[in-house]
Design a protein around this motif. Structure first.
Motif, PDB file in Angstrom:
ATOM      1  N   GLY A   1       7.490  13.936  60.385  1.00 19.98           N
ATOM      2  CA  GLY A   1       7.859  13.479  58.886  1.00 19.98           C
ATOM      3  C   GLY A   1       7.284  12.077  58.575  1.00 19.98           C
ATOM      4  O   GLY A   1       6.972  11.703  57.550  1.00 19.98           O
ATOM      5  N   ALA A   2       7.267  11.093  59.540  1.00 20.23           N
ATOM      6  CA  ALA A   2       6.914   9.914  59.138  1.00 20.23           C
ATOM      7  C   ALA A   2       5.349   9.768  58.765  1.00 20.23           C
ATOM      8  O   ALA A   2       5.145   9.099  57.901  1.00 20.23           O
ATOM      9  CB  ALA A   2       7.312   8.838  60.321  1.00 20.23           C
ATOM     10  N   ILE A   3       4.670  10.318  59.683  1.00 18.94           N
ATOM     11  CA  ILE A   3       3.231  10.338  59.463  1.00 18.94           C
ATOM     12  C   ILE A   3       2.598  11.053  58.068  1.00 18.94           C
ATOM     13  O   ILE A   3       1.876  10.693  57.704  1.00 18.94           O
ATOM     14  CB  ILE A   3       2.438  11.014  60.486  1.00 18.94           C
ATOM     15  CG1 ILE A   3       0.883  10.306  60.580  1.00 18.94           C
ATOM     16  CG2 ILE A   3       2.476  12.296  60.606  1.00 18.94           C
ATOM     17  CD1 ILE A   3       0.720   8.929  60.740  1.00 18.94           C
ATOM     18  N   LEU A   4       3.446  12.149  57.848  1.00 20.68           N
ATOM     19  CA  LEU A   4       3.304  12.966  56.452  1.00 20.68           C
ATOM     20  C   LEU A   4       3.626  12.077  55.363  1.00 20.68           C
ATOM     21  O   LEU A   4       2.839  11.828  54.425  1.00 20.68           O
ATOM     22  CB  LEU A   4       3.993  14.141  56.456  1.00 20.68           C
ATOM     23  CG  LEU A   4       3.381  15.374  57.410  1.00 20.68           C
ATOM     24  CD1 LEU A   4       4.505  16.432  57.380  1.00 20.68           C
ATOM     25  CD2 LEU A   4       2.307  15.737  56.747  1.00 20.68           C
ATOM     26  N   ILE A   5       4.859  11.289  55.353  1.00 18.55           N
ATOM     27  CA  ILE A   5       5.031  10.535  54.390  1.00 18.55           C
ATOM     28  C   ILE A   5       4.292   9.123  54.306  1.00 18.55           C
ATOM     29  O   ILE A   5       4.018   8.876  53.021  1.00 18.55           O
ATOM     30  CB  ILE A   5       6.753  10.221  54.810  1.00 18.55           C
ATOM     31  CG1 ILE A   5       7.559  11.255  54.388  1.00 18.55           C
ATOM     32  CG2 ILE A   5       7.113   8.945  53.750  1.00 18.55           C
ATOM     33  CD1 ILE A   5       8.903  10.961  54.838  1.00 18.55           C
ATOM     34  N   ALA A   6       3.906   8.791  55.423  1.00 15.82           N
ATOM     35  CA  ALA A   6       3.076   7.554  55.465  1.00 15.82           C
ATOM     36  C   ALA A   6       1.717   7.884  54.596  1.00 15.82           C
ATOM     37  O   ALA A   6       0.973   7.112  53.806  1.00 15.82           O
ATOM     38  CB  ALA A   6       2.725   7.110  56.758  1.00 15.82           C
ATOM     39  N   ILE A   7       1.043   9.220  55.080  1.00 15.28           N
ATOM     40  CA  ILE A   7      -0.202   9.501  54.552  1.00 15.28           C
ATOM     41  C   ILE A   7      -0.054   9.672  52.998  1.00 15.28           C
ATOM     42  O   ILE A   7      -1.013   9.308  52.373  1.00 15.28           O
ATOM     43  CB  ILE A   7      -0.711  10.730  55.209  1.00 15.28           C
ATOM     44  CG1 ILE A   7      -1.146  10.135  56.588  1.00 15.28           C
ATOM     45  CG2 ILE A   7      -1.900  11.270  54.588  1.00 15.28           C
ATOM     46  CD1 ILE A   7      -1.688  11.389  57.668  1.00 15.28           C
ATOM     47  N   ARG A   8       1.031  10.414  52.714  1.00 14.43           N
ATOM     48  CA  ARG A   8       1.183  10.607  51.047  1.00 14.43           C
ATOM     49  C   ARG A   8       1.324   9.380  50.548  1.00 14.43           C
ATOM     50  O   ARG A   8       0.838   9.121  49.351  1.00 14.43           O
ATOM     51  CB  ARG A   8       2.298  11.467  51.139  1.00 14.43           C
ATOM     52  CG  ARG A   8       2.791  11.898  49.623  1.00 14.43           C
ATOM     53  CD  ARG A   8       2.056  12.892  49.112  1.00 14.43           C
ATOM     54  NE  ARG A   8       2.241  12.764  47.581  1.00 14.43           N
ATOM     55  CZ  ARG A   8       2.964  13.392  46.712  1.00 14.43           C
ATOM     56  NH1 ARG A   8       3.781  14.381  47.509  1.00 14.43           N
ATOM     57  NH2 ARG A   8       3.182  13.526  45.645  1.00 14.43           N
TER      58      ARG A   8
END
Length: 165
Positions: A49-56
């Motif tokens: 979840g953190a990497i998805l949010i960071a990329i977005r």
């Protein structure tokens, strides 16, 4: 500045690779438990979840977040099958099913999250001036504060210290 299509496609490829790495790590670790606590499932969910949010958040691009999510899901599907030695990384258990649906839900949530633009703040005076079509007048005096010197002698306008020349 507009981003060219080549750099956009390269960012999608990089996001898919990063998502794939996190997908593999989370898929391998999802079954780790510490007593009754599914530590691997919790840490894997937070990491993915953190990497998805960071990329977005960093790219401001749904496409990059989608590419990262597809990388995660692709690696999850790829390594969750029966291996050549007969081992299964994602077992047919409650934990395995939760992991599969959790990753898919995270990707869907991050990609579908609406873009929230910052609304510029407006004061009542600027809103009234905007409706009237004029810019607000600058503030020259503060009500309730007497700016006259105690000795009654006005300083010269160019002197900032108030002592004169």
């Amino acid at each position: 500045m507009r981003i060219g299509w080549i750099s956009r496609v390269l960012s999608w490829v990089a996001a898919a690779l990063v998502g794939g790495v996190f997908g593999v790590a989370g898929t391998i670790a999802h079954s780790v438990t510490w007593g009754p606590v599914p530590v691997g499932l919790i840490v894997g969910t937070i990491a993915c979840g953190a990497i998805l949010i960071a990329i977005r958040a960093l790219t401001h691009d749904r496409g990059a977040a989608l590419a990262s999510g597809l990388g995660m899901l692709g690696m999850l599907v790829l390594i969750s099958g029966v291996g050549p030695g007969g081992s299964i990384v994602v077992q047919e258990s409650l934990s395995g099913r939760i992991w599969i649906y959790l990753v898919a839900g995270l990707v869907l949530l991050v990609v579908a999250w609406p873009r929230i633009a910052r609304v510029p703040s407006r004061t009542e005076a600027s809103a009234a001036a905007a409706q009237a079509g004029a810019s607000p007048a600058p503030i020259t005096e503060v009500p309730g504060i007497d700016r006259r010197p105690a000795d009654g002698i006005e300083p010269e306008r160019g002197d900032r210290t108030g002592l004169g020349t």
